[in-house]
Design a protein around this motif. Structure first.
Motif, PDB file in Angstrom:
ATOM      1  N   HIS A   8       0.578 -41.629  -2.998  1.00  0.00           N
ATOM      2  CA  HIS A   8      -0.874 -41.772  -2.885  1.00  0.00           C
ATOM      3  C   HIS A   8      -1.539 -41.408  -4.212  1.00  0.00           C
ATOM      4  CE1 HIS A   8      -0.586 -42.120   1.537  1.00  0.00           C
ATOM      5  NE2 HIS A   8       0.424 -41.277   1.389  1.00  0.00           N
ATOM      6  N   LYS A   9      -2.145 -42.397  -4.841  1.00  0.00           N
ATOM      7  CA  LYS A   9      -2.831 -42.165  -6.110  1.00  0.00           C
ATOM      8  C   LYS A   9      -4.172 -41.490  -5.846  1.00  0.00           C
ATOM      9  CE  LYS A   9      -4.338 -44.558 -10.312  1.00  0.00           C
ATOM     10  NZ  LYS A   9      -3.568 -43.688 -11.212  1.00  0.00           N
ATOM     11  N   ALA A  10      -4.479 -40.449  -6.600  1.00  0.00           N
ATOM     12  CA  ALA A  10      -5.748 -39.743  -6.436  1.00  0.00           C
ATOM     13  C   ALA A  10      -6.908 -40.667  -6.791  1.00  0.00           C
ATOM     14  CB  ALA A  10      -5.770 -38.495  -7.307  1.00  0.00           C
ATOM     15  N   GLU A  11      -7.938 -40.667  -5.939  1.00  0.00           N
ATOM     16  CA  GLU A  11      -9.111 -41.500  -6.172  1.00  0.00           C
ATOM     17  C   GLU A  11     -10.119 -40.758  -7.047  1.00  0.00           C
ATOM     18  OE1 GLU A  11     -10.611 -42.479  -2.323  1.00  0.00           O
ATOM     19  OE2 GLU A  11      -8.901 -43.763  -1.799  1.00  0.00           O
ATOM     20  N   TYR A  12     -10.782 -41.487  -7.927  1.00  0.00           N
ATOM     21  CA  TYR A  12     -11.779 -40.901  -8.828  1.00  0.00           C
ATOM     22  C   TYR A  12     -13.067 -40.662  -8.060  1.00  0.00           C
ATOM     23  CZ  TYR A  12     -14.806 -40.346 -12.931  1.00  0.00           C
ATOM     24  OH  TYR A  12     -15.698 -39.860 -13.867  1.00  0.00           O
ATOM     25  N   ARG A  13     -13.484 -39.399  -7.966  1.00  0.00           N
ATOM     26  CA  ARG A  13     -14.688 -39.021  -7.228  1.00  0.00           C
ATOM     27  C   ARG A  13     -15.479 -37.979  -8.021  1.00  0.00           C
ATOM     28  NH1 ARG A  13     -11.657 -37.835  -1.449  1.00  0.00           N
ATOM     29  NH2 ARG A  13     -10.860 -39.948  -1.083  1.00  0.00           N
ATOM     30  N   PRO A  14     -16.161 -38.379  -9.089  1.00  0.00           N
ATOM     31  CA  PRO A  14     -16.877 -37.409  -9.923  1.00  0.00           C
ATOM     32  C   PRO A  14     -17.963 -36.673  -9.155  1.00  0.00           C
ATOM     33  CG  PRO A  14     -17.551 -39.655 -10.452  1.00  0.00           C
ATOM     34  CD  PRO A  14     -16.384 -39.768  -9.521  1.00  0.00           C
ATOM     35  N   ASP A  17     -21.357 -33.938 -13.534  1.00  0.00           N
ATOM     36  CA  ASP A  17     -20.606 -34.269 -14.752  1.00  0.00           C
ATOM     37  C   ASP A  17     -19.180 -33.748 -14.695  1.00  0.00           C
ATOM     38  OD1 ASP A  17     -21.139 -31.569 -14.928  1.00  0.00           O
ATOM     39  OD2 ASP A  17     -21.857 -31.622 -17.006  1.00  0.00           O
ATOM     40  N   LEU A  18     -18.718 -33.358 -13.504  1.00  0.00           N
ATOM     41  CA  LEU A  18     -17.374 -32.818 -13.332  1.00  0.00           C
ATOM     42  C   LEU A  18     -16.401 -33.942 -12.976  1.00  0.00           C
ATOM     43  CD1 LEU A  18     -15.495 -30.326 -13.092  1.00  0.00           C
ATOM     44  CD2 LEU A  18     -16.236 -30.136 -10.710  1.00  0.00           C
ATOM     45  N   VAL A  19     -15.439 -34.188 -13.846  1.00  0.00           N
ATOM     46  CA  VAL A  19     -14.397 -35.182 -13.595  1.00  0.00           C
ATOM     47  C   VAL A  19     -13.556 -34.711 -12.405  1.00  0.00           C
ATOM     48  CG1 VAL A  19     -12.291 -36.225 -14.517  1.00  0.00           C
ATOM     49  CG2 VAL A  19     -14.299 -35.929 -15.991  1.00  0.00           C
ATOM     50  N   THR A  20     -13.482 -35.515 -11.344  1.00  0.00           N
ATOM     51  CA  THR A  20     -12.777 -35.105 -10.134  1.00  0.00           C
ATOM     52  C   THR A  20     -11.963 -36.259  -9.564  1.00  0.00           C
ATOM     53  OG1 THR A  20     -14.517 -33.507  -9.585  1.00  0.00           O
ATOM     54  CG2 THR A  20     -13.030 -34.139  -7.810  1.00  0.00           C
ATOM     55  N   TYR A  21     -10.721 -35.958  -9.202  1.00  0.00           N
ATOM     56  CA  TYR A  21      -9.845 -36.909  -8.520  1.00  0.00           C
ATOM     57  C   TYR A  21      -9.380 -36.280  -7.213  1.00  0.00           C
ATOM     58  CZ  TYR A  21      -9.535 -39.387 -12.992  1.00  0.00           C
ATOM     59  OH  TYR A  21      -9.827 -40.068 -14.141  1.00  0.00           O
ATOM     60  N   SER A  22      -9.205 -37.112  -6.191  1.00  0.00           N
ATOM     61  CA  SER A  22      -8.762 -36.593  -4.899  1.00  0.00           C
ATOM     62  C   SER A  22      -7.769 -37.544  -4.241  1.00  0.00           C
ATOM     63  CB  SER A  22      -9.946 -36.356  -3.965  1.00  0.00           C
ATOM     64  OG  SER A  22      -9.490 -35.855  -2.725  1.00  0.00           O
ATOM     65  N   PRO A  23      -6.559 -37.036  -3.896  1.00  0.00           N
ATOM     66  CA  PRO A  23      -5.598 -37.856  -3.166  1.00  0.00           C
ATOM     67  C   PRO A  23      -5.600 -37.587  -1.662  1.00  0.00           C
ATOM     68  CG  PRO A  23      -4.480 -35.938  -4.020  1.00  0.00           C
ATOM     69  CD  PRO A  23      -5.952 -35.776  -4.365  1.00  0.00           C
ATOM     70  N   LEU A  24      -6.441 -36.640  -1.225  1.00  0.00           N
ATOM     71  CA  LEU A  24      -6.380 -36.198   0.168  1.00  0.00           C
ATOM     72  C   LEU A  24      -7.713 -35.584   0.576  1.00  0.00           C
ATOM     73  CD1 LEU A  24      -4.294 -35.651   2.555  1.00  0.00           C
ATOM     74  CD2 LEU A  24      -4.030 -33.370   1.577  1.00  0.00           C
ATOM     75  N   PRO A  25      -8.393 -36.132   1.631  1.00  0.00           N
ATOM     76  CA  PRO A  25      -8.001 -37.335   2.370  1.00  0.00           C
ATOM     77  C   PRO A  25      -8.452 -38.607   1.657  1.00  0.00           C
ATOM     78  CG  PRO A  25      -9.996 -36.409   3.311  1.00  0.00           C
ATOM     79  CD  PRO A  25      -9.584 -35.479   2.197  1.00  0.00           C
ATOM     80  N   THR A  26      -7.790 -39.709   1.997  1.00  0.00           N
ATOM     81  CA  THR A  26      -8.177 -41.034   1.510  1.00  0.00           C
ATOM     82  C   THR A  26      -8.062 -42.008   2.677  1.00  0.00           C
ATOM     83  OG1 THR A  26      -5.910 -41.633   0.873  1.00  0.00           O
ATOM     84  CG2 THR A  26      -7.274 -40.550  -0.813  1.00  0.00           C
ATOM     85  N   ILE A  36      -4.984 -30.317   4.166  1.00  0.00           N
ATOM     86  CA  ILE A  36      -6.018 -31.255   4.619  1.00  0.00           C
ATOM     87  C   ILE A  36      -6.947 -31.801   3.537  1.00  0.00           C
ATOM     88  CG2 ILE A  36      -6.003 -30.428   6.998  1.00  0.00           C
ATOM     89  CD1 ILE A  36      -8.415 -28.674   6.372  1.00  0.00           C
ATOM     90  N   PHE A  37      -6.950 -31.215   2.346  1.00  0.00           N
ATOM     91  CA  PHE A  37      -7.928 -31.664   1.335  1.00  0.00           C
ATOM     92  C   PHE A  37      -7.481 -31.167  -0.030  1.00  0.00           C
ATOM     93  CE2 PHE A  37     -11.632 -30.698  -1.313  1.00  0.00           C
ATOM     94  CZ  PHE A  37     -12.440 -31.817  -1.182  1.00  0.00           C
ATOM     95  N   LEU A  38      -7.622 -32.022  -1.050  1.00  0.00           N
ATOM     96  CA  LEU A  38      -7.349 -31.589  -2.421  1.00  0.00           C
ATOM     97  C   LEU A  38      -8.341 -32.236  -3.369  1.00  0.00           C
ATOM     98  CD1 LEU A  38      -5.425 -30.027  -4.407  1.00  0.00           C
ATOM     99  CD2 LEU A  38      -4.352 -32.250  -4.822  1.00  0.00           C
ATOM    100  N   ASN A  39      -8.982 -31.414  -4.213  1.00  0.00           N
ATOM    101  CA  ASN A  39      -9.777 -31.892  -5.337  1.00  0.00           C
ATOM    102  C   ASN A  39      -9.126 -31.432  -6.631  1.00  0.00           C
ATOM    103  OD1 ASN A  39     -11.835 -33.494  -4.388  1.00  0.00           O
ATOM    104  ND2 ASN A  39     -13.395 -31.902  -4.401  1.00  0.00           N
ATOM    105  N   HIS A  40      -8.987 -32.363  -7.566  1.00  0.00           N
ATOM    106  CA  HIS A  40      -8.404 -32.092  -8.881  1.00  0.00           C
ATOM    107  C   HIS A  40      -9.507 -32.314  -9.920  1.00  0.00           C
ATOM    108  CE1 HIS A  40      -4.957 -33.171 -11.948  1.00  0.00           C
ATOM    109  NE2 HIS A  40      -5.802 -32.286 -12.430  1.00  0.00           N
TER     110      HIS A  40
END
Length: 284
Positions: A8-14, A17-26, A36-40
């Motif tokens: 599962h590729k992390a989705e870009y969800r800024p 101005d904070l660069v954020t990617y999330s693979p969970l949930p999608t 249940i949830f991850l923000n990178h």
């Protein structure tokens, strides 16, 4: 070997101005019970006189957070009276339980001077029997976290929960969980044994790994089947991996905003209790 079900590729969800990617949930993956949830957030470099992290006071109930600080810092403050600033390599563990209000922002020094930032936050569900436990928080700097080395020092592991290679984890969780942050030099190899009845959380933060023979780059979450008990990892370049495993709760879950409960009625109650001031008072 455990078979890979899907990558599962992390989705870009800024966020601002904070660069954020999330693979969970999608759309392709709702949860890996009890993860249940991850923000990178990041990697990015903040200039001088920045606004820092945007996570001002907000409530939680029925879940936990594990926050990994790779670069930069994070200042935690909550309505239970906990307060700390954790820097690079440190980890924060918070149990929201029956409810609290907290803020996660950058320190005044970081906002003044700027610098590199990379922070991840993982949400854990809580079993129904622990949804209303008292809130807890522990923040540890890098040097306070037990660690060990493998493969001729090519792999360094921060043991966060559970026990591995004779090293007990830094935190005592609300349910049985084994989790560590793995720092692998190029060429470093490990093989991890995981009970078949436990679900695996496997997220590549940096670099590129060969996982059970398949090459996978950073910002990807690997979903495994339960059959088989081994995962083989080889670093194709310097890499960082978050790896955890736990038995699934197999309970109904209703997640809405900052609350994670078992029924919609409990979600309504959470909002009512928050508005009634039952999560504690916030002193800015």
């Amino acid at each position: 070997m455990k078979s890979i079900k899907r990558i599962h590729k992390a989705e870009y969800r800024p966020i601002a101005d904070l660069v954020t990617y999330s693979p969970l949930p999608t759309r392709s993956l709702q949860q890996i019970d009890p993860f249940i949830f991850l923000n990178h957030h990041g990697f990015q470099t903040y200039p001088e006189h920045n606004h820092g992290l945007p996570f001002g006071p907000h409530p939680h109930r029925g879940m936990e957070t594990i926050t990994f600080i790779l670069e930069g810092d994070i200042m935690h403050k909550d309505s239970s009276g906990h307060e700390s600033v954790i820097g690079p390599g440190g980890v924060q563990y918070m149990t929201a339980g029956r409810g609290l209000i907290h803020a996660e922002v950058s320190s005044s020094q970081f906002k003044k001077k700027g610098g590199d930032l990379e922070i991840l936050q993982l949400w854990l569900n809580l079993p129904a029997s622990k949804k209303m436990v008292a809130p807890q928080y522990v923040g540890l700097q890098k040097e306070e976290i037990p660690s060990f080395e493998l493969d001729g020092e090519k792999v360094k592991v921060q043991q966060l929960f559970g026990e591995s290679h004779g090293t007990k984890g830094a935190f005592l969780g609300q349910f049985p969980l084994n989790m560590g942050t793995y720092y692998l030099e190029k060429g470093g190899k490990i093989e991890v044994e995981i009970p078949e009845e436990e679900n695996v959380f496997f997220y590549i933060v940096r670099g590129e790994l060969k996982v059970n023979g398949e090459e996978i780059r950073f910002r990807n979450l690997v979903e495994f089947s339960n059959s088989g008990s081994k995962i083989s990892v080889e670093a194709l370049e310097d890499s960082v991996l978050i790896l955890g495993f736990a038995k699934p709760f197999n309970e109904p879950m209703v997640a809405q905003g900052p609350f994670v409960m078992n029924t919609q009625k409990q979600i309504y109650e959470a909002y009512e209790d928050y508005q009634a001031g039952k999560f504690g008072s916030w002193k800015g």
